[in-house]
Design a protein around this motif. Structure first.
Motif, PDB file in Angstrom:
ATOM      1  N   MET A  74       0.830  -1.173   0.000  1.00 33.22           N
ATOM      2  CA  MET A  74       0.000   0.000   0.000  1.00 33.22           C
ATOM      3  C   MET A  74       0.881   1.244   0.000  1.00 33.22           C
ATOM      4  O   MET A  74       2.028   1.208   0.371  1.00 33.22           O
ATOM      5  N   SER A  75       0.299   2.328  -0.353  1.00 35.77           N
ATOM      6  CA  SER A  75       1.045   3.581  -0.377  1.00 35.77           C
ATOM      7  C   SER A  75       1.114   4.174   1.020  1.00 35.77           C
ATOM      8  O   SER A  75       0.550   3.666   1.958  1.00 35.77           O
ATOM      9  N   GLU A 118      -7.431   1.747   0.887  1.00 31.45           N
ATOM     10  CA  GLU A 118      -6.679   2.640   1.758  1.00 31.45           C
ATOM     11  C   GLU A 118      -6.970   4.077   1.374  1.00 31.45           C
ATOM     12  O   GLU A 118      -7.006   4.420   0.197  1.00 31.45           O
ATOM     13  N   GLY A 119      -7.168   4.914   2.372  1.00 32.58           N
ATOM     14  CA  GLY A 119      -7.390   6.331   2.120  1.00 32.58           C
ATOM     15  C   GLY A 119      -7.667   7.075   3.401  1.00 32.58           C
ATOM     16  O   GLY A 119      -7.766   6.476   4.472  1.00 32.58           O
ATOM     17  N   PHE A 160      -0.245   7.022   2.492  1.00 31.41           N
ATOM     18  CA  PHE A 160      -1.177   8.120   2.704  1.00 31.41           C
ATOM     19  C   PHE A 160      -0.960   8.622   4.128  1.00 31.41           C
ATOM     20  O   PHE A 160      -0.876   7.833   5.059  1.00 31.41           O
ATOM     21  N   GLU A 198     -12.017   3.553  -8.457  1.00 33.54           N
ATOM     22  CA  GLU A 198     -11.103   4.696  -8.507  1.00 33.54           C
ATOM     23  C   GLU A 198     -11.734   5.891  -9.217  1.00 33.54           C
ATOM     24  O   GLU A 198     -11.478   7.033  -8.855  1.00 33.54           O
ATOM     25  N   SER A 232      -3.872   7.778   6.948  1.00 40.73           N
ATOM     26  CA  SER A 232      -4.817   6.934   6.213  1.00 40.73           C
ATOM     27  C   SER A 232      -5.329   5.801   7.075  1.00 40.73           C
ATOM     28  O   SER A 232      -4.771   5.463   8.111  1.00 40.73           O
ATOM     29  N   ASP A 269      -6.551  -2.494  -3.848  1.00 42.53           N
ATOM     30  CA  ASP A 269      -5.927  -3.689  -4.408  1.00 42.53           C
ATOM     31  C   ASP A 269      -6.698  -4.924  -3.961  1.00 42.53           C
ATOM     32  O   ASP A 269      -7.522  -4.870  -3.056  1.00 42.53           O
ATOM     33  N   HIS A 322      -9.587   9.420  -4.391  1.00 41.39           N
ATOM     34  CA  HIS A 322      -8.720   9.662  -3.242  1.00 41.39           C
ATOM     35  C   HIS A 322      -8.339   8.378  -2.502  1.00 41.39           C
ATOM     36  O   HIS A 322      -7.683   8.443  -1.469  1.00 41.39           O
ATOM     37  N   ILE A 323      -8.750   7.210  -3.005  1.00 41.10           N
ATOM     38  CA  ILE A 323      -8.425   5.957  -2.327  1.00 41.10           C
ATOM     39  C   ILE A 323      -7.514   5.094  -3.196  1.00 41.10           C
ATOM     40  O   ILE A 323      -7.470   5.231  -4.404  1.00 41.10           O
ATOM     41  N   LYS A 324      -6.786   4.198  -2.541  1.00 35.07           N
ATOM     42  CA  LYS A 324      -5.948   3.214  -3.227  1.00 35.07           C
ATOM     43  C   LYS A 324      -6.583   1.850  -2.990  1.00 35.07           C
ATOM     44  O   LYS A 324      -7.005   1.540  -1.883  1.00 35.07           O
ATOM     45  N   ILE A 337     -11.661  -2.167  -9.796  1.00 33.63           N
ATOM     46  CA  ILE A 337     -10.709  -1.120  -9.402  1.00 33.63           C
ATOM     47  C   ILE A 337     -10.924   0.132 -10.246  1.00 33.63           C
ATOM     48  O   ILE A 337     -10.971   1.241  -9.717  1.00 33.63           O
TER      49      ILE A 337
END
Length: 90
Positions: A1-2, A59-60, A4, A30, A7, A39, A35-37, A26
């Protein structure tokens, strides 16, 4: 995950079966929530849903669970927030 800042992560169970279906989900999620990631973990078990499931991870900083569940269900798939539960083999 990124990474954020501040988050949160929400995890859902789904019955999405393959990469093609996951990519379409996805793309739509999106587009509706940029604003969310998102997977997927497409590992399935031999049990029926919900014990046999795939994982949708989001995630966000602001996640609208009901909106995500609604969009996935509108596309013809099952989707629920992951709950702590034990599944027994039959």
């Amino acid at each position: 995950m990124s990474n954020f800042k501040n988050s949160m992560i929400e995890v859902f169970t789904t019955n999405i079966e393959n990469e093609f279906q996951a990519e379409k989900i996805i793309e739509i999620l999106e587009k509706n929530s940029p604003h969310i990631k998102i997977d997927f973990d497409l590992s399935e078990t031999e049990f029926p849903y919900p014990c046999g499931h795939t994982i949708l991870r989001v995630e966000g900083t602001a996640i609208n669970n009901q909106h995500i569940i609604s969009l996935v269900k509108e596309l013809g798939f099952l989707c629920d927030i992951l709950e702590d539960k034990l599944c027994k083999s039959e």
